[in-house]
Design a protein around this motif. Sequence first.
Motif, mmCIF file in Angstrom:
data_model
loop_
_atom_site.group_PDB
_atom_site.id
_atom_site.type_symbol
_atom_site.label_atom_id
_atom_site.label_comp_id
_atom_site.label_asym_id
_atom_site.label_seq_id
_atom_site.Cartn_x
_atom_site.Cartn_y
_atom_site.Cartn_z
ATOM 1 N N LEU A 345 106.353 -51.534 48.226
ATOM 2 C CA LEU A 345 105.537 -51.631 49.268
ATOM 3 C C LEU A 345 105.840 -52.621 50.041
ATOM 4 O O LEU A 345 105.702 -51.942 51.321
ATOM 5 C CB LEU A 345 103.958 -52.186 48.095
ATOM 6 C CG LEU A 345 103.033 -51.537 47.617
ATOM 7 C CD1 LEU A 345 102.159 -52.068 47.142
ATOM 8 C CD2 LEU A 345 102.720 -50.195 47.843
ATOM 9 N N ILE A 346 106.571 -53.532 50.147
ATOM 10 C CA ILE A 346 107.212 -54.234 51.217
ATOM 11 C C ILE A 346 108.765 -53.815 52.078
ATOM 12 O O ILE A 346 108.544 -53.300 52.825
ATOM 13 C CB ILE A 346 107.736 -55.786 51.149
ATOM 14 C CG1 ILE A 346 105.872 -56.783 50.143
ATOM 15 C CG2 ILE A 346 108.158 -56.535 52.046
ATOM 16 C CD1 ILE A 346 106.258 -57.570 49.506
ATOM 17 N N GLU A 347 109.578 -53.846 50.618
ATOM 18 C CA GLU A 347 110.557 -52.931 51.271
ATOM 19 C C GLU A 347 110.507 -51.400 51.536
ATOM 20 O O GLU A 347 111.427 -50.426 52.538
ATOM 21 C CB GLU A 347 112.328 -53.094 50.347
ATOM 22 C CG GLU A 347 112.016 -54.451 49.872
ATOM 23 C CD GLU A 347 112.008 -55.356 51.208
ATOM 24 O OE1 GLU A 347 112.672 -55.180 52.461
ATOM 25 O OE2 GLU A 347 111.719 -56.965 51.467
ATOM 26 N N CYS A 348 110.103 -50.824 50.816
ATOM 27 C CA CYS A 348 110.376 -49.643 50.301
ATOM 28 C C CYS A 348 109.347 -48.193 51.709
ATOM 29 O O CYS A 348 109.887 -47.680 52.713
ATOM 30 C CB CYS A 348 110.351 -48.105 49.995
ATOM 31 S SG CYS A 348 112.263 -49.115 48.732
ATOM 32 N N LEU A 349 107.924 -48.941 51.324
ATOM 33 C CA LEU A 349 107.148 -48.023 51.636
ATOM 34 C C LEU A 349 106.919 -47.665 53.447
ATOM 35 O O LEU A 349 106.512 -46.423 53.486
ATOM 36 C CB LEU A 349 105.525 -48.627 51.553
ATOM 37 C CG LEU A 349 104.422 -47.863 51.843
ATOM 38 C CD1 LEU A 349 104.001 -46.798 50.695
ATOM 39 C CD2 LEU A 349 102.568 -48.414 51.201
ATOM 40 N N PRO A 350 107.228 -48.818 53.862
ATOM 41 C CA PRO A 350 107.131 -48.634 56.132
ATOM 42 C C PRO A 350 108.363 -47.560 55.885
ATOM 43 O O PRO A 350 107.842 -47.239 57.079
ATOM 44 C CB PRO A 350 107.565 -50.017 56.314
ATOM 45 C CG PRO A 350 106.944 -50.898 55.297
ATOM 46 C CD PRO A 350 107.567 -50.144 54.045
ATOM 47 N N LYS A 351 108.965 -47.423 55.579
ATOM 48 C CA LYS A 351 110.225 -46.571 55.564
ATOM 49 C C LYS A 351 109.917 -44.815 55.582
ATOM 50 O O LYS A 351 109.679 -44.575 56.090
ATOM 51 C CB LYS A 351 111.371 -46.852 54.667
ATOM 52 C CG LYS A 351 112.642 -45.705 55.530
ATOM 53 C CD LYS A 351 114.322 -46.072 55.083
ATOM 54 C CE LYS A 351 114.917 -44.903 56.053
ATOM 55 N NZ LYS A 351 114.283 -44.072 55.271
ATOM 56 N N ALA A 352 109.060 -45.249 53.975
ATOM 57 C CA ALA A 352 108.632 -44.079 53.562
ATOM 58 C C ALA A 352 107.364 -42.586 54.966
ATOM 59 O O ALA A 352 107.523 -42.745 54.785
ATOM 60 C CB ALA A 352 108.091 -43.739 52.399
ATOM 61 N N LEU A 353 106.955 -44.204 55.526
ATOM 62 C CA LEU A 353 105.029 -43.380 56.289
ATOM 63 C C LEU A 353 106.155 -43.235 57.539
ATOM 64 O O LEU A 353 105.954 -42.428 58.260
ATOM 65 C CB LEU A 353 104.491 -44.702 56.052
ATOM 66 C CG LEU A 353 103.626 -45.466 55.319
ATOM 67 C CD1 LEU A 353 103.315 -47.276 55.057
ATOM 68 C CD2 LEU A 353 102.647 -44.779 54.966
ATOM 69 N N ASP A 354 107.029 -44.540 58.192
ATOM 70 C CA ASP A 354 107.670 -43.675 59.316
ATOM 71 C C ASP A 354 108.244 -42.312 58.989
ATOM 72 O O ASP A 354 107.693 -41.501 60.339
ATOM 73 C CB ASP A 354 109.219 -44.864 59.104
ATOM 74 C CG ASP A 354 108.890 -45.487 60.681
ATOM 75 O OD1 ASP A 354 108.143 -45.576 61.508
ATOM 76 O OD2 ASP A 354 109.784 -45.532 60.988
ATOM 77 N N ASP A 355 109.326 -42.155 58.076
ATOM 78 C CA ASP A 355 109.833 -40.921 57.294
ATOM 79 C C ASP A 355 109.168 -39.437 57.627
ATOM 80 O O ASP A 355 109.131 -38.520 58.506
ATOM 81 C CB ASP A 355 110.402 -40.957 56.430
ATOM 82 C CG ASP A 355 111.981 -41.196 57.089
ATOM 83 O OD1 ASP A 355 112.107 -41.955 58.381
ATOM 84 O OD2 ASP A 355 112.482 -42.156 55.655
ATOM 85 N N ALA A 356 107.238 -39.899 56.814
ATOM 86 C CA ALA A 356 106.984 -39.012 57.126
ATOM 87 C C ALA A 356 105.925 -38.657 58.144
ATOM 88 O O ALA A 356 104.846 -37.723 58.287
ATOM 89 C CB ALA A 356 105.642 -39.392 56.132
#
Length: 477
Positions: A345-356
């Motif tokens: 939730l902290i490390e990966c989700l922000p990137k996934a949200l950004d990419d999408a």
Amino acid sequence: MWETVIGLEVHVELSTKSKIFCSCSTAFGGEPNTQCCPVCMGMPGTLPVFNKQVLEYAAKAAIALHCEISRTTVFDRKNYFYPDLPKAYQISQLYSPIGRNGYMEIEVDGETKRIGIHEMHMEEDAGKLIHSEFDNETYPDYNRCGVPLIEIVSEPDFRSAKEVVAYLEKLKSMCEYLGISDCKMQEGSMRADVNLSVRKKGDTAFGVRTETKNVNSFRAIEHAIEFETARQIDILESGGTVKQETRHWNEDRRTGVAMRSKENAQDYRYFPDPDLPPVVLSEEYIEQLTSSLPELSEVRRARFTQEYALSDYAAGRLTASKALADLFENTVKLCNEPKETANWLIECLPKALDDAGVAFEDADISFETFAEFIGAIRSKTINKNVGMKVLAAMVKEGSSFDLKGYIEKNGMAMIDDTDMIRAAVKKVLAENQKSVEEYRAGKTKVLGFLIGQVMRSLGGKANPASVNAVMAEELNG
Ligand code: ADP
Ligand code: MG
Ligand code: ZN
């Protein structure tokens, strides 16, 4: 050297269904002038009726901000003429606001700082003027007239844009926890006016301040503060004096312009609104609200470090947003993997949200699917690499996302077949003899490259631990 001094006046739209003094809808984005009635349009002979829900929301905010609560709070008329205000006065509070002398704690660079709250009051919003460039006319939309607001006036306690942003984020999070506003700056449900002055470091007196209005994103606030600080320092260093004035920020042009000076400031002729009786808050009412306040972010943060053995940093990141903290807790209830869940939730989700290109509020991630996802990682059904892709798809598709189906359909299951991995390793080593020699000559840095080649040849799906092990065997004989 110079020091910046900032005080904020923040307006927050309360998310009640109906307006503060009539039963019109507060929904955002309706056709112009379809959510109005004689009361909020200011027709003569109409009478306002105070919405109890507004009192509850405002009192909750005042309590959460550690304010002294007025036992009797009064509405005042603030008189001025402007086309977005059909009554020609705004119902607000001046003499007996609901809350006074509160504070909020913020954290900047690991340090906690207390920001004083001078006062907090209730008021109604004004309408909106739409300036049409097409026919050079102005069209009033009165849907927003009478939408309930709280205004939170801070002490001049901020010394940097960073502190200001930390405070606004905390305020947003507080409203989310209390369930009283969505604080969407882009929709105008949270608006900040920035009062700013500069002084020589060490001076005790404040300098002359300006008030910059219309800053409606965190980024715009940072830019406006930077701009206004530099402007005032320039004036003072060239021997001039700063004029007390109201300024308007234009984010597109990254510049502020003077709107009106204090000499021309309006006299609002405040007086208690004769149409509205004073509002009396009983001790029971205040006690009942205080005890019904939900667990706020600080308390939840401390509990997360205890209950889930998370670092203070991780607990802070998760609890900054109530929705994120809820997703975390609900997921962990199902999968019992707090560390892994927190990491994703902290490390990966922000990137996934950004990419999408999706905002977290709009992502609609189901905790059942998220728990299933964490399970797939832990059971090594998919590796971390593939996990990032799956997460991006989950974010895009929302609550209807079918995790198993997606992994199957895209052939993403982790490869952990040693024979298959060994074959791939051998092939890569044969094709990269030079790198192998370099490695054996002591240049171990090439190992990363070789591993990368193997991963690539297996579509990024191999178990990294197995690839490392097989590679070591093959290289070291
Ligand atoms: P007004 O009644 O003109 O709006 P207030 O005294 O209520 O003025 O202050 C409004 C805001 O300006 C508050 O948030 C306060 O903290 C801030 N403020 C007051 N003086 C200064 C100053 N010298 N520099 C920066 N901010 C200030
Ligand atoms: Mg003011
Ligand atoms: Zn109305």
